[in-house]
Design a protein around this motif. Structure first.
Motif, PDB file in Angstrom:
ATOM      1  N   LYS A  93      49.264  60.887  75.901  1.00  0.00           N
ATOM      2  CA  LYS A  93      49.319  59.657  76.704  1.00  0.00           C
ATOM      3  C   LYS A  93      49.521  59.988  78.183  1.00  0.00           C
ATOM      4  O   LYS A  93      48.840  59.447  79.050  1.00  0.00           O
ATOM      5  CB  LYS A  93      50.442  58.750  76.193  1.00  0.00           C
ATOM      6  CG  LYS A  93      50.550  57.471  77.018  1.00  0.00           C
ATOM      7  CD  LYS A  93      51.291  56.380  76.301  1.00  0.00           C
ATOM      8  CE  LYS A  93      52.705  56.285  76.797  1.00  0.00           C
ATOM      9  NZ  LYS A  93      53.445  55.181  76.155  1.00  0.00           N
ATOM     10  N   GLN A 116      51.814  63.323  70.934  1.00  0.00           N
ATOM     11  CA  GLN A 116      51.210  62.048  71.341  1.00  0.00           C
ATOM     12  C   GLN A 116      51.678  61.631  72.731  1.00  0.00           C
ATOM     13  O   GLN A 116      50.893  61.110  73.525  1.00  0.00           O
ATOM     14  CB  GLN A 116      51.541  60.966  70.307  1.00  0.00           C
ATOM     15  CG  GLN A 116      50.895  61.260  68.956  1.00  0.00           C
ATOM     16  CD  GLN A 116      51.107  60.134  67.933  1.00  0.00           C
ATOM     17  OE1 GLN A 116      51.916  59.227  68.162  1.00  0.00           O
ATOM     18  NE2 GLN A 116      50.389  60.202  66.818  1.00  0.00           N
ATOM     19  N   GLN A 119      47.012  59.331  81.683  1.00  0.00           N
ATOM     20  CA  GLN A 119      47.416  58.449  82.788  1.00  0.00           C
ATOM     21  C   GLN A 119      47.255  59.082  84.170  1.00  0.00           C
ATOM     22  O   GLN A 119      47.629  58.495  85.180  1.00  0.00           O
ATOM     23  CB  GLN A 119      48.877  58.005  82.591  1.00  0.00           C
ATOM     24  CG  GLN A 119      49.016  57.036  81.424  1.00  0.00           C
ATOM     25  CD  GLN A 119      50.460  56.755  81.060  1.00  0.00           C
ATOM     26  OE1 GLN A 119      51.334  57.579  81.314  1.00  0.00           O
ATOM     27  NE2 GLN A 119      50.718  55.606  80.457  1.00  0.00           N
ATOM     28  N   PHE A 135      43.130  56.397  79.670  1.00  0.00           N
ATOM     29  CA  PHE A 135      44.107  55.324  79.544  1.00  0.00           C
ATOM     30  C   PHE A 135      43.521  53.990  80.005  1.00  0.00           C
ATOM     31  O   PHE A 135      43.802  52.941  79.424  1.00  0.00           O
ATOM     32  CB  PHE A 135      45.377  55.655  80.347  1.00  0.00           C
ATOM     33  CG  PHE A 135      46.540  54.775  79.993  1.00  0.00           C
ATOM     34  CD1 PHE A 135      47.279  55.005  78.850  1.00  0.00           C
ATOM     35  CD2 PHE A 135      46.883  53.699  80.801  1.00  0.00           C
ATOM     36  CE1 PHE A 135      48.345  54.187  78.507  1.00  0.00           C
ATOM     37  CE2 PHE A 135      47.952  52.870  80.470  1.00  0.00           C
ATOM     38  CZ  PHE A 135      48.680  53.117  79.322  1.00  0.00           C
ATOM     39  N   ASP A 138      52.735  50.894  74.257  1.00  0.00           N
ATOM     40  CA  ASP A 138      51.988  51.613  75.286  1.00  0.00           C
ATOM     41  C   ASP A 138      51.550  50.683  76.415  1.00  0.00           C
ATOM     42  O   ASP A 138      51.474  51.080  77.555  1.00  0.00           O
ATOM     43  CB  ASP A 138      50.780  52.304  74.647  1.00  0.00           C
ATOM     44  CG  ASP A 138      51.225  53.350  73.631  1.00  0.00           C
ATOM     45  OD1 ASP A 138      52.095  54.174  73.976  1.00  0.00           O
ATOM     46  OD2 ASP A 138      50.745  53.317  72.478  1.00  0.00           O
ATOM     47  N   TYR A 196      46.000  57.003  68.220  1.00  0.00           N
ATOM     48  CA  TYR A 196      45.876  58.411  68.636  1.00  0.00           C
ATOM     49  C   TYR A 196      44.783  59.172  67.893  1.00  0.00           C
ATOM     50  O   TYR A 196      44.276  60.168  68.400  1.00  0.00           O
ATOM     51  CB  TYR A 196      47.226  59.130  68.521  1.00  0.00           C
ATOM     52  CG  TYR A 196      48.130  58.785  69.681  1.00  0.00           C
ATOM     53  CD1 TYR A 196      47.934  59.369  70.922  1.00  0.00           C
ATOM     54  CD2 TYR A 196      49.142  57.835  69.546  1.00  0.00           C
ATOM     55  CE1 TYR A 196      48.735  59.029  72.006  1.00  0.00           C
ATOM     56  CE2 TYR A 196      49.945  57.494  70.615  1.00  0.00           C
ATOM     57  CZ  TYR A 196      49.740  58.096  71.845  1.00  0.00           C
ATOM     58  OH  TYR A 196      50.523  57.756  72.922  1.00  0.00           O
ATOM     59  N   ILE A 245      48.610  52.653  71.035  1.00  0.00           N
ATOM     60  CA  ILE A 245      47.410  53.510  71.072  1.00  0.00           C
ATOM     61  C   ILE A 245      47.066  54.027  69.678  1.00  0.00           C
ATOM     62  O   ILE A 245      47.955  54.409  68.913  1.00  0.00           O
ATOM     63  CB  ILE A 245      47.643  54.712  72.006  1.00  0.00           C
ATOM     64  CG1 ILE A 245      47.739  54.239  73.453  1.00  0.00           C
ATOM     65  CG2 ILE A 245      46.563  55.768  71.855  1.00  0.00           C
ATOM     66  CD1 ILE A 245      48.123  55.330  74.439  1.00  0.00           C
TER      67      ILE A 245
END
Ligand code: ARG
Length: 546
Positions: A470, A466, A474, A2, A26, A76, A74
């Motif tokens: 994400k 997705q 993180q 991230f 995002d 992906y 993002i």
């Protein structure tokens, strides 16, 4: 990963932030500052930035001006495989860092000859979790159990032991016996003033290094530590040092002189006190010359700053000592031992039990051990009902119980008081340890069934997949913040959110036998790895089956 995405966004638009829930971007760059500087409207600036970048870096799918913000999304197709790859490559190191600075973390710090109570439970668990987190981030952690092994109470205890005590009984059941002697002393002293003089005399002998007094005291320390260690083993708690308050005794004379010389304290009616503009007065030395808890804390800071050269020293101690630490830290700053902010009171709220749920032993305190044992018993019963065929059920029950206790403590905002409720913390649903362990075990059961190798180049199109990617990406961001704020609950909340997303995925998507099996296995493996890494930091073990 991230932060790679974040870096790419920042390169385009300067400072970015994670938008609040409900906004689907995002990351977002607020354009207020640039607007102020240029004397233009932020909306205009966002629009201009949106038009400016034709070719985007690989992790950004699109940018979009939304009012005064520039939103980032993002990509992906690229991002997912990098995330999956990083997790599988780094395995149980995923999320770790290399910070190098030295942090002393003090926790548990019980008093000799007194039981570990439910009050120590949260500070002990919290301290060990912070130790794990800082260590994982590459800090050099030095853990210290600041044992309360000095003070006038030892005069009382020695007197009580010599008068009413029984060596064999104390050997067999040290804490409970010593507590009983202590309670008895106070009961008797209520009607017999002379006892307090006797106790003072014994403490004086101890301070003067009298052989008999010292031997009895050392024995108290030894038998108490044996008991503490038993609990620490059950809870997976470790220390590099257990430096008791007595260790600092020889340094106190000089420290008190130093406070006087540097005008941090002054004499008043024979006592030595420190006054503050914004806090009540603190006592540095009593009028009878006896030293105090606070003075020993000053010595601790001076000694450990020199010995360990810490960047920070954390005190994981109950919030009832907030004022004490404010006074100590301020004095240590005035004395020049530390700079502001180097000592941090990581204050922890109180735990209370629902009344009547556990009997208090002598001295009206709730023993940590009783709470832990009761939780283990209840976990055994729950598991027997849920999964009668479970192998190693006793071991699993222990892991579930300890996990439940730790998770319930670590998932709340630490300064808030907590109600300890067995049914709640042992529930398999909701924000609990067992729920997360169960999620992990369930994921594991899919892995056991698959024949597919995890895909190395997965592309995820579904929204929930997705979202999971994400979240996974993180993890290190959450770890850093949790260390910055000394809040393990940020990690707990993160794992809970990840598990919730995963369960949503699990309930709506077929894995075994689907066309997407290989890439879904890759996702599941990654989720398991991150849950495991995260729970490990909280001291909660994952279970292959439960
Ligand atoms: N032994 C103390 C108690 O049980 C806690 C010590 C906290 N740490 C410190 N450096 N003062 O109340």
């Amino acid at each position: 990963m991230f932060n790679e995405f974040q870096k790419q966004c920042e390169k385009l638009a300067g400072k970015v932030e994670i938008p609040p829930k409900g906004i689907d971007a995002d990351l977002a760059a607020p354009c207020f500052e640039a607007a102020k500087k240029e004397g233009r409207s932020p909306v205009e600036i966002a629009k201009e930035l949106e038009a400016k970048f034709k070719k985007l870096p690989n992790l950004i799918q699109k940018i979009e001006a939304k009012g005064p913000y520039l939103n980032f999304y993002i990509n992906y197709d690229e991002f997912s495989k990098l995330v999956i790859d990083e997790i599988s490559r780094r395995g149980d190191k995923y999320g770790s860092a290399d910070k190098k600075k030295t942090v002393v973390i003090e926790y548990s710090s019980p008093n000799i000859a007194k039981p570990l109570t439910i009050g120590h439970l949260s500070t002990t668990i919290m301290g060990q979790a912070l130790n794990n987190i800082y260590t994982f981030l590459g800090y050099k952690v030095i853990s210290d159990n600041h044992l309360g092994d000095w003070g006038t109470q030892f005069g009382k205890l020695i007197y009580a032991y010599k008068t009413w005590g029984d060596k064999a009984k104390v050997e067999k059941n040290p804490i409970e016996e010593l507590l009983e002697l202590y309670v008895k002393f106070h009961r008797e002293a209520e009607t017999n003033e002379k006892l307090n003089d006797e106790a003072r005399a014994w403490f004086k002998r101890l301070e003067d290094g009298d052989k008999e007094a010292k031997e009895i005291w050392e024995w108290f320390v030894e038998v108490s530590l044996r008991e503490f260690d038993r609990m620490y083993r059950v809870l997976g708690v470790k220390f590099d040092h257990s430096i008791g308050e007595s260790f600092y005794m020889p340094m106190l004379k000089d420290i008190i002189q130093e406070t006087l010389k540097k005008k941090v304290s002054k004499e008043e009616n024979g006592a030595i006190i420190a006054t503050f503009d914004d806090m009540p007065t603190a006592l540095v030395q009593k009028s009878d010359g006896a030293t105090l808890y606070l003075t020993r804390d000053l010595a601790t800071i001076k000694y450990q700053k020199k010995e360990f050269r810490f960047w920070k020293r954390l005190y994981v101690v109950g919030s009832e000592q907030r004022l004490h630490f404010r006074q100590v830290f301020r004095m240590a700053e005035l004395l020049g031992y530390i700079k502001e902010g180097e000592c941090v009171h990581v204050d922890v709220g109180q735990i209370s039990l629902p009344t009547g749920r556990i009997s208090t032993r002598k001295g009206n305190v709730v023993f940590m051990e009783d709470v832990v044992n009761k939780t283990i018993e209840m976990a055994k019963e729950t598991l027997k009902k849920k999964n009668p065929d479970l192998k190693n059920s006793d071991e699993v029950a222990k892991a579930v119980a300890i996990g439940a206790i730790k998770y319930s403590n670590l998932s709340r905002d630490r300064v808030r008081d907590m109600k300890f409720d067995w049914n709640e913390i042992l529930s398999f649903e909701g924000d609990t340890g067992p729920y997360l362990q169960y999620t992990y075990a369930r994921a594991n059961s899919i892995l056991k069934k698959t024949r597919s190798k995890p895909s190395k180049n997965p592309v995820y199109e579904e929204a929930v997949e997705q979202s999971i990617i994400k979240k996974l990406s993180q993890f290190s961001y959450v770890l850093e913040r949790s260390a910055e704020e000394n809040k393990p609950n940020l990690i707990a909340n993160y794992i809970f959110e990840l598990a919730t997303l995963f369960n949503e995925f699990y309930h709506t998507h077929k894995v075994i036998g689907s066309d997407d099996e290989a890439k879904r296995i890759a996702l599941i493996k990654s989720v398991m790895q991150v849950i495991e890494n995260g729970l490990d930091l909280l001291g909660v073990s994952v279970l292959d089956e439960m």
